[in-house]
Design an enzyme around this catalytic site. Sequence first.
Site, PDB file in Angstrom:
ATOM      1  N   LYS A 601     -21.985 129.607  37.227  1.00 40.99           N
ATOM      2  CA  LYS A 601     -21.431 128.822  36.127  1.00 40.99           C
ATOM      3  C   LYS A 601     -22.599 128.261  35.326  1.00 40.99           C
ATOM      4  O   LYS A 601     -23.749 128.318  35.754  1.00 40.99           O
ATOM      5  CB  LYS A 601     -20.498 127.712  36.613  1.00 40.99           C
ATOM      6  CG  LYS A 601     -21.036 126.871  37.731  1.00 40.99           C
ATOM      7  CD  LYS A 601     -20.004 125.874  38.245  1.00 40.99           C
ATOM      8  CE  LYS A 601     -18.906 126.536  39.041  1.00 40.99           C
ATOM      9  NZ  LYS A 601     -17.603 126.453  38.404  1.00 40.99           N
ATOM     10  N   LYS A 607     -22.139 119.874  37.345  1.00 43.62           N
ATOM     11  CA  LYS A 607     -21.639 120.991  38.163  1.00 43.62           C
ATOM     12  C   LYS A 607     -22.358 121.069  39.509  1.00 43.62           C
ATOM     13  O   LYS A 607     -21.973 121.816  40.390  1.00 43.62           O
ATOM     14  CB  LYS A 607     -21.785 122.305  37.388  1.00 43.62           C
ATOM     15  CG  LYS A 607     -20.886 122.378  36.149  1.00 43.62           C
ATOM     16  CD  LYS A 607     -21.093 123.662  35.357  1.00 43.62           C
ATOM     17  CE  LYS A 607     -20.282 123.680  34.068  1.00 43.62           C
ATOM     18  NZ  LYS A 607     -18.838 123.865  34.288  1.00 43.62           N
ATOM     19  N   THR A 712     -12.413 128.098  35.138  1.00 44.57           N
ATOM     20  CA  THR A 712     -11.599 129.316  35.264  1.00 44.57           C
ATOM     21  C   THR A 712     -12.207 130.286  36.264  1.00 44.57           C
ATOM     22  O   THR A 712     -11.496 131.132  36.804  1.00 44.57           O
ATOM     23  CB  THR A 712     -11.442 130.037  33.906  1.00 44.57           C
ATOM     24  OG1 THR A 712     -12.729 130.252  33.315  1.00 44.57           O
ATOM     25  CG2 THR A 712     -10.571 129.229  32.957  1.00 44.57           C
ATOM     26  N   LYS A 716     -10.612 133.161  39.161  1.00 43.02           N
ATOM     27  CA  LYS A 716     -11.002 134.571  39.333  1.00 43.02           C
ATOM     28  C   LYS A 716     -11.398 134.837  40.776  1.00 43.02           C
ATOM     29  O   LYS A 716     -11.079 135.895  41.339  1.00 43.02           O
ATOM     30  CB  LYS A 716     -12.158 134.918  38.389  1.00 43.02           C
ATOM     31  CG  LYS A 716     -11.797 134.827  36.924  1.00 43.02           C
ATOM     32  CD  LYS A 716     -13.029 134.776  36.046  1.00 43.02           C
ATOM     33  CE  LYS A 716     -12.654 134.353  34.633  1.00 43.02           C
ATOM     34  NZ  LYS A 716     -13.813 133.981  33.802  1.00 43.02           N
TER      35      LYS A 716
END
Length: 896
Positions: A601, A607, A712, A716
């Site tokens: 990412k 994060k 997202t 996945k």
Amino acid sequence: MDQKATYRTSVRRSTVQVGGSPSNMYRPEYQVEQFGLQASPRDTSKIWELMDSYQGSDKLALQQSIVHHVEYTLARTRFDFSKFHSYQALSHSVRDRLIEAFNDTNLHFHQMDAKRIYYLSLEFLIGRCLQNALINLDLEEDYREALLDLGYKLEELYDEEVDPALGNGGLGRLAACFLDSLATLNYPSFGYGIRYTYGIFKQLIKDGYQVESPDFWLNNGNPWEIERLDVQYQIRFYGFVKKVWDHGVERSVWEGGETIMARAYDTPIPGYNTQNTIALRLWKSHPASEFDFSSFNTGDYFKALEQRQKAEYITSVLYPNDSTDAGKELRLKQQYLLVSASMQDIVRRFKRRKVLDWNAFPSKVAVQLNDTHPALAIVELLRILIDIEQLDNMSAWQIVTKSFNYTNHTVLPEALEKWGVPLIEKLLPRHLEIIYLINFLFLEKVQQKYPNNWGKLNSLSIVEEEGTKKVRMANLSIVGSKFVNGVAKIHTELLKTTIFKEFFEMHPNKFQNKTNGVTPRRWVRCANPALAALYDRVLGSDKWVQDMELLKQLESNVSDPQFVRDFQMIKMENKERFVHWIRKTCQVDLNIDSLFDIQVKRIHEYKRQLMNILYVIYRYLMIKESTPEERKRIVPRSVCFGGKAAPGYINAKRVIKLINSVADVINNDHQIGDLLKVVFMPNYNVSNAQIIIPAAELSQHISTAGTEASGTSNMKFIMNGCLILGTLDGANVEIDEAVGRENIFIFGTQIEDVDNMKEKMRNTDPHEYFPQELLKVFTEIDNGRFGHNEELKWIVDSIRYKNDNYLVGQDFKDYIKSQQQVDDLYRQPNEWAKKSIYNAIRSYKFSSDRTIQEYADEIWQLKPIKVPEPAAQKNERVKGIALSKSQQEMAEKIKN
């Protein structure tokens, strides 16, 4: 032919078998009068006859199409075309079939006077087009067979395609998934974006550091795009506003300044198992005047090309560095070009209707703003309606507020976009006037609801008054939109209770949640064909690709040992492919029997890639201190990172350096061998993701609670049978609910406790705040175990001294505990596989089809319109004009 193949052929293929030989399928008929056109005075029946059927899809027709493009499009001979030329010819052949469907789709939408959704986004990470197009067209096997006879393997040609550099992260990948779902669900729609020449940048790693290089993705052309020389619009910058009186009404005229042209480039986006094919329309900036010939003649050659260069800079790079005034101006120019060209295009399409009624505009047009980058579209449409179409202010504003909707993608106040009033006044003087008008109209309503409440007026105002005046683009987007939505349940609740609390209190019915989703066509059918084939075989059809809820039927198969073995075998095949790719791209050999632990990412402090690499150091030290007997019980692990850091984001770039420094030490420590490997995968993009995600066994989504809007990539990963290690943040909350707490690893501070934990961090001595395990890691970094580099100490210092704003220290002990649970489960291969299967088959909620269906029903009020299927017989024609139904019936009577 089995039942599935028969069904699919009737819908998408353009050739059928009649009497043992291929026969063409015919295209739908339309009345030219319905498009505001007049019948040609020439006899055009021959043209219609030549264009009345779709191109064939039998093996010979496909081969002829490919070699036709080799010679006539690429100008190659049979002796001198390479694998890359074969890819280009193949792509042009597929594009021909897309264009047929695309043209018929647009004609059908116009004939039906359809309401359309226009999706505006600064990013569209669509990934490679070839495989996705072939799968959606149901032609992959046909082309594979046709190419084998020509001496080529389809999979090798897939690798010749370059990823379009049209985005950076989740925002662009989401937009691409939405276009796929819009086409598949037959919704009349258009995507609008920018055709970046170089994208954001190509990420290289040199001496452990990120190095940005231009991404020349268009270097060898783009066979998928259609340049629309006839679709271009004038875009104005700078200048002045002149007031004139017209029949007793004061009007504004924006004049002077600079003008450039925005030209359209269309990429067809096919739906799955449907004729519907929509467009992603990208704008490229061109000079209004190609060449200053007088300057050239006087010898000033640079000035002769100056206007061209200034124009083309605008669409050169995604997100130009805005740390300078020039960078800010270029970025605002970029945003305005997107919205001005798009709104002019939308208005032009609306005005083609037989009866021009502006009150009908919201019933035919819905515009979705993907974040605040296209927010100026609200102002631009108002300018067009007032200044050009000469509607009165209030009527125009009513139309605008019924036509727009806004998707928010952040909960971080500092991430909300603002533009300085002086810059807007200089670049877009008329738009600043209109922004003040909008703000005046809105604040009047605020004043009526909250009389003399100056605090409310200040916080809700579109214009921020403190210091240098700024325009709050999120406030503009909310005020100008009919609906506002978040992208995960927890995110939407945070919007209502924190950053947009006062807007929610004023207009509670305006706010909705639309949890993100991803397309199973690309992220399972394309990325993981073996898993898709397993689903097809067990379920008896491929209907799950369009209705993922059918995967619920596989719940009983989790107890079937053979089904579990099949799943494990597929995962191992995907791991083998990943191992080969890592060896080729990163020169690292991974232990295929190790746990593949992936975090991919955008690199950002919230994060928490930093927490991950700090744990890797802790694990390395633990292995080093263990006895040979203890090492036998340690689960081997390969930890792989990927993602780009913004060029100006120093701390994020330091995290990349730390990861690579740690990797250099661990990967070259023969004492621990294959027990631990660390890899940073450069230039993470969609195509890389299609190799990485199916191979992953554990994926980390570990942002501080309350910072990630949705995410997202987590969706996945679970679709491909991967377990999540994560916090209760963004869409992880709903994934936890969907797959079951027993099938996910959750840790960390919960959102309601974050503020208290931050307060504790600020008031606690660092040696007491940080756990001993983490302090030991800090010491090893300080002592130079991973290199004597001051920057590595600086990255530790970014959290060490009561500045751990993302709670790495607070959550670290719980993180270690969850990592131990991961190891314990991985020692039980069958149990791990079963939990992975549950993740995959319970991921149906996270299909973008579900998301788009909710948008269509609850925000856009949009109905699907399906393009007619190909016909086995052609309709009657008269001089190129398709007969109406009543005319056809009359012709039949006469004939009979």
